[in-house]
Write an enzyme that holds these catalytic residues in place. Structure first.
Site, PDB file in Angstrom:
ATOM      1  N   GLU A 113       0.846  -1.187   0.000  1.00  0.00           N
ATOM      2  CA  GLU A 113       0.000   0.000   0.000  1.00  0.00           C
ATOM      3  C   GLU A 113       0.887   1.245   0.000  1.00  0.00           C
ATOM      4  O   GLU A 113       2.058   1.182   0.364  1.00  0.00           O
ATOM      5  CB  GLU A 113      -0.905   0.010   1.247  1.00  0.00           C
ATOM      6  CG  GLU A 113      -1.759  -1.239   1.382  1.00  0.00           C
ATOM      7  CD  GLU A 113      -2.359  -1.392   2.776  1.00  0.00           C
ATOM      8  OE1 GLU A 113      -2.218  -0.455   3.585  1.00  0.00           O
ATOM      9  OE2 GLU A 113      -2.953  -2.442   3.046  1.00  0.00           O
ATOM     10  N   LYS A 115       2.125   4.788   1.545  1.00  0.00           N
ATOM     11  CA  LYS A 115       2.222   5.344   2.901  1.00  0.00           C
ATOM     12  C   LYS A 115       1.871   6.829   2.821  1.00  0.00           C
ATOM     13  O   LYS A 115       2.681   7.648   2.427  1.00  0.00           O
ATOM     14  CB  LYS A 115       3.627   5.152   3.479  1.00  0.00           C
ATOM     15  CG  LYS A 115       3.718   5.545   4.938  1.00  0.00           C
ATOM     16  CD  LYS A 115       5.101   5.239   5.502  1.00  0.00           C
ATOM     17  CE  LYS A 115       5.145   5.586   6.976  1.00  0.00           C
ATOM     18  NZ  LYS A 115       4.877   7.014   7.227  1.00  0.00           N
ATOM     19  N   ASP A 117       1.027  10.652   3.733  1.00  0.00           N
ATOM     20  CA  ASP A 117       1.662  11.619   4.630  1.00  0.00           C
ATOM     21  C   ASP A 117       0.563  12.491   5.245  1.00  0.00           C
ATOM     22  O   ASP A 117       0.330  13.625   4.833  1.00  0.00           O
ATOM     23  CB  ASP A 117       2.667  12.473   3.859  1.00  0.00           C
ATOM     24  CG  ASP A 117       3.666  13.134   4.793  1.00  0.00           C
ATOM     25  OD1 ASP A 117       3.725  12.737   5.971  1.00  0.00           O
ATOM     26  OD2 ASP A 117       4.379  14.045   4.351  1.00  0.00           O
ATOM     27  N   TYR A 225      -7.030  -0.619   7.096  1.00  0.00           N
ATOM     28  CA  TYR A 225      -6.908  -1.805   7.959  1.00  0.00           C
ATOM     29  C   TYR A 225      -8.172  -1.988   8.789  1.00  0.00           C
ATOM     30  O   TYR A 225      -8.644  -1.042   9.423  1.00  0.00           O
ATOM     31  CB  TYR A 225      -5.692  -1.686   8.886  1.00  0.00           C
ATOM     32  CG  TYR A 225      -5.391  -2.985   9.610  1.00  0.00           C
ATOM     33  CD1 TYR A 225      -5.048  -4.120   8.887  1.00  0.00           C
ATOM     34  CD2 TYR A 225      -5.474  -3.079  10.993  1.00  0.00           C
ATOM     35  CE1 TYR A 225      -4.786  -5.321   9.524  1.00  0.00           C
ATOM     36  CE2 TYR A 225      -5.202  -4.281  11.644  1.00  0.00           C
ATOM     37  CZ  TYR A 225      -4.868  -5.405  10.904  1.00  0.00           C
ATOM     38  OH  TYR A 225      -4.620  -6.590  11.535  1.00  0.00           O
ATOM     39  N   LYS A 311      10.508   3.612   3.597  1.00  0.00           N
ATOM     40  CA  LYS A 311      10.539   5.061   3.395  1.00  0.00           C
ATOM     41  C   LYS A 311      11.351   5.404   2.141  1.00  0.00           C
ATOM     42  O   LYS A 311      12.490   4.948   1.987  1.00  0.00           O
ATOM     43  CB  LYS A 311      11.164   5.755   4.616  1.00  0.00           C
ATOM     44  CG  LYS A 311      10.306   5.721   5.882  1.00  0.00           C
ATOM     45  CD  LYS A 311       9.080   6.598   5.724  1.00  0.00           C
ATOM     46  CE  LYS A 311       8.432   6.883   7.052  1.00  0.00           C
ATOM     47  NZ  LYS A 311       9.118   7.895   7.822  1.00  0.00           N
ATOM     48  N   CYS A 405      25.656  38.836  18.527  1.00  0.00           N
ATOM     49  CA  CYS A 405      24.234  38.758  18.210  1.00  0.00           C
ATOM     50  C   CYS A 405      23.896  39.713  17.068  1.00  0.00           C
ATOM     51  O   CYS A 405      24.242  40.899  17.129  1.00  0.00           O
ATOM     52  CB  CYS A 405      23.400  39.097  19.447  1.00  0.00           C
ATOM     53  SG  CYS A 405      21.620  39.158  19.123  1.00  0.00           S
ATOM     54  N   CYS A 408      21.398  42.601  18.722  1.00  0.00           N
ATOM     55  CA  CYS A 408      21.792  43.571  19.757  1.00  0.00           C
ATOM     56  C   CYS A 408      23.304  43.758  19.875  1.00  0.00           C
ATOM     57  O   CYS A 408      23.763  44.613  20.632  1.00  0.00           O
ATOM     58  CB  CYS A 408      21.201  43.168  21.105  1.00  0.00           C
ATOM     59  SG  CYS A 408      21.923  41.671  21.809  1.00  0.00           S
ATOM     60  N   CYS A 423      22.645  34.251  22.406  1.00  0.00           N
ATOM     61  CA  CYS A 423      22.908  35.638  22.740  1.00  0.00           C
ATOM     62  C   CYS A 423      22.914  35.761  24.255  1.00  0.00           C
ATOM     63  O   CYS A 423      21.993  35.290  24.930  1.00  0.00           O
ATOM     64  CB  CYS A 423      21.838  36.539  22.132  1.00  0.00           C
ATOM     65  SG  CYS A 423      21.915  38.243  22.721  1.00  0.00           S
ATOM     66  N   CYS A 429      17.752  41.970  24.520  1.00  0.00           N
ATOM     67  CA  CYS A 429      17.838  41.631  23.099  1.00  0.00           C
ATOM     68  C   CYS A 429      16.429  41.648  22.504  1.00  0.00           C
ATOM     69  O   CYS A 429      15.567  40.859  22.916  1.00  0.00           O
ATOM     70  CB  CYS A 429      18.470  40.253  22.930  1.00  0.00           C
ATOM     71  SG  CYS A 429      18.641  39.738  21.211  1.00  0.00           S
TER      72      CYS A 429
END
Length: 668
Positions: A113, A115, A117, A225, A311, A405, A408, A423, A429
């Protein structure tokens, strides 16, 4: 690996997997691919097998991910709703096939079958009428979403034909690609954020409280199923063909295969053809057709032995790296994001990709204008997985992770044992401040309406809100003149802020945004420490004594309340009247008959609801816990209690009481 190193690695993997389970099943915002998750899970399982002294009943390897929501009634599954084991290669699939040959011989066929998503669902039909629709949840208990599923036109409310008097059929609810694009267009027009992918959209739609809104979303469903006491045949394939004759929607793409070679042909065909489907798939599912053989093979703790998922490999394309942005989140974590030359990938145009952290950049050896390999595993956020060195321009500039950062200018720091840079200026910040405020006002925290990210940004820029406590200083006269607000919106915001003062202590604690303290952890901490003052003064040992609170969380809580700015914030919130405490246990106790007892409630009951029984436990000094472990003292088992819970309770020698026995115990 030495024992102590193994213990630390096991604990780290458990923390990571629990976090990613939460992001996937609760928030529907996965951050890693299925393959990465499975690899971490397999590593943890191997370590636990190698070091059985570290096995824990609450380990992610012992449970199925959960999508439970307190907003829906939770219903026990009559049959456990397990997840499938995953395989990523023909060799692994051949190992699965050879295992079955050794166990049951070669007299069986497969059903292959697609699969889908989407999000799993279990439908129960009684006398041909849809009685209940339940999500997978934790595999034992799921959310009752019947009223929402009734709005899906491909799910029949009434069957026709020679159906059994009662049966259960499971499937996948999904959003077709065109409908997903339409829905995102509508959300963009309404100023709402788009869904990341069709799976998120389907899962999010199913959990809406307003079924009228669900009806407007073009959800679809394939069923795959059937379970029950009176199944029409002993063949999984033939049962689905019978279900199709009753009016249930069964995929036209499944196929019965007589050999493993036919299975490989099915997989190869759909790996190429999946892009021509109107909906998304991420693999194929291979099941033994004969139900007697299915029952003979049985299940592991989390997966059936008679089925496996293959998969498909993540899609990849090549494109050019143009530049890198560095984004600051509310925790101060700095995330590098790549800006790419637009490229088509998995049905969408990709312009940006996550780079996660400095280690990833270093491992890739990235240069600006590099030709990079971009992957969209599991249809999640695209990421760069490789570089094509031979296509690198001469004198291209190597990418270096920033030292300050970007918002800031403060120095970045890296906590030992963590991959991210942070940071150091959490108090001043701007992105951190605005992120914390957005988290505080969110629906699952303080639920303050009318304050989206744009309005928060506006209030911040106007110097009206610089901390969480500033929200409670706002007045309508300050909001009315602001762009896009006006008098009505301003008063609604103020009323919603005022109403938030009645939000209970566990949600306020969650809203504070303490690192590693999500909703579940906040509830457990609030139960253990019924006031903020008790929590602020708790020691590391006291915190770690709470169920599911580890060293990392305990240290984070202590660090948060050690900060002078955070302590000042708490005092201000007290003055504004927020609920920073619950009811002290001794104030609501009827007796201490259950004192020191960890009690699990499972199943359905005739005299009282589960919530009422939990209140009784608390009123008599007991502690409600969600899962059966070695620390559990009593399991109160109603009808349809999960067989796995019962079996575990029996194996651990835990006292099992019926509803009547429990009531008799507390009435003595």
């Amino acid at each position: 690996m030495e024992k102590e190193a193994a213990r630390k690695r096991i604990e780290l993997l458990r923390e990571e997997l629990n976090y990613h389970n939460y992001k996937y099943y609760i928030e529907n915002q996965p951050e890693i691919s299925d393959l990465e998750f499975d690899q971490k899970m397999q590593e943890l399982a191997d370590l636990e097998k190698q070091y059985p002294e570290f096995v824990d009943p609450s380990s992610p390897t012992m449970r199925v991910g959960s999508d439970l929501s307190e907003e829906f009634e939770q219903v026990p599954h009559k049959y456990p709703m397990l997840s499938l084991g995953n395989t990523y290669s023909e060799e692994e699939l051949l190992d699965f096939h050879n295992r079955l040959l050794r166990l049951v011989g070669n007299n069986f066929s497969y059903v292959c079958e697609l699969k889908y998503d989407g999000t799993s669902i279990s439908l129960t039909y009684v006398n041909g009428v849809l009685q209940r629709a339940v999500t997978r949840g934790d595999g034992t208990v799921g959310d009752d979403v019947t009223r929402n599923v009734r709005t899906i036109r491909s799910v029949p409310l009434k069957l026709h034909g020679d159906y059994p008097s009662e049966f259960e059929i499971r499937g996948e609810i999904f959003l077709p690609v065109k409908e997903f694009e339409w829905l995102n267009d509508e959300r963009a027009k309404a100023g709402e954020p788009p869904f990341a992918n069709p799976r998120n959209a389907a899962a999010g739609s199913l959990k809406l409280q307003n079924s009228a809104l669900v009806a407007k979303r073009p959800l679809d469903c394939y069923l795959y199923y059937m379970l029950g006491e009176e199944l029409p045949t002993n063949s999984h394939y033939d049962n689905l063909m019978k279900a199709k004759s009753w009016g249930l929607k069964i995929s036209p793409h499944m196929k019965r295969c007589q050999s493993i070679e036919e299975v490989f042909d099915f997989i190869k065909y759909w790996d190429k053809e999946r892009h021509n489907l109107p909906f998304e798939i991420d693999g194929a599912v291979i099941k033994v057709d004969n139900i007697n053989i299915q029952n003979q093979l049985g299940n592991t703790a989390k997966s059936p032995r008679w089925a496996i998922a293959y998969k498909f490999k993540a899609e990849q394309v090549q494109t050019r790296l143009l530049s890198i942005d560095f984004q600051v989140g509310r925790t101060g974590a700095v995330t590098p994001v790549a800006n790419l030359e637009p490229v088509q990938l998995a049905g969408t145009i990709v312009k940006r990709a996550s780079l996660h952290n400095a280690d990833i950049i270093s491992e890739l050896g990235l240069h600006i204008n590099d030709t990079v390999i971009v992957e969209k595993g599991g249809e999640i956020i695209p990421k760069i997985t490789g570089v094509v060195p031979e296509k690198r321009p001469h004198q291209s500039e190597a990418v270096e992770f920033i030292k300050n950062c970007p918002a800031c200018g403060s120095p970045l720091m890296r906590i030992e044992g963590e991959a991210a840079h942070y940071c150091s200026n959490s108090a001043n910040c701007p992105p951190q401040i605005k992120g914390k405020i957005e988290h505080f006002i969110s629906r699952r925290a303080m639920n303050i309406d009318g304050l989206g990210s744009e309005t928060i940004n506006l209030l911040y820029n106007q110097n009206l809100v610089k901390t969480i406590s500033d929200l409670y200083r706002l007045r309508p006269s300050q909001l009315i003149p602001l762009e896009r607000l006006g008098e009505k919106s301003a008063r609604n915001i103020i009323n919603s802020i005022e109403a938030s003062k009645n939000v209970p202590w566990p949600r306020v604690l969650y809203g504070l945004g303490i690192r590693f303290v999500g909703e579940t952890v906040a509830k457990k901490l609030a139960e253990a420490f019924p006031s903020v003052d008790q929590l602020m003064s708790a020691t590391k040992e006291q915190l770690m004594a709470v169920d599911e609170i580890g060293e990392k969380i305990a240290e984070s809580v202590i660090a948060f309340f050690k900060d002078e700015g955070n302590r000042n914030l708490i005092e201000e919130l007290k003055q504004f009247g927020l609920k920073l405490e619950g009811i002290e246990p001794n104030q609501s106790l009827i007796s201490t008959k259950l004192e020191g007892k960890n009690i699990v409630i499972s199943g359905t009951f005739s005299k009282y609801s589960r919530d009422e029984l939990k209140q009784m436990i608390a009123a008599h000094g007991g502690k409600n816990t969600s899962s059966v472990t070695g620390k559990t003292d009593i399991l109160v088992a109603g009808e349809k209690t999960g067989p796995a819970k019962l079996q575990k309770a029996k194996s651990l020698g835990i006292t099992i009481l019926t509803e009547e026995q429990f009531l008799e115990l507390i009435e003595k």
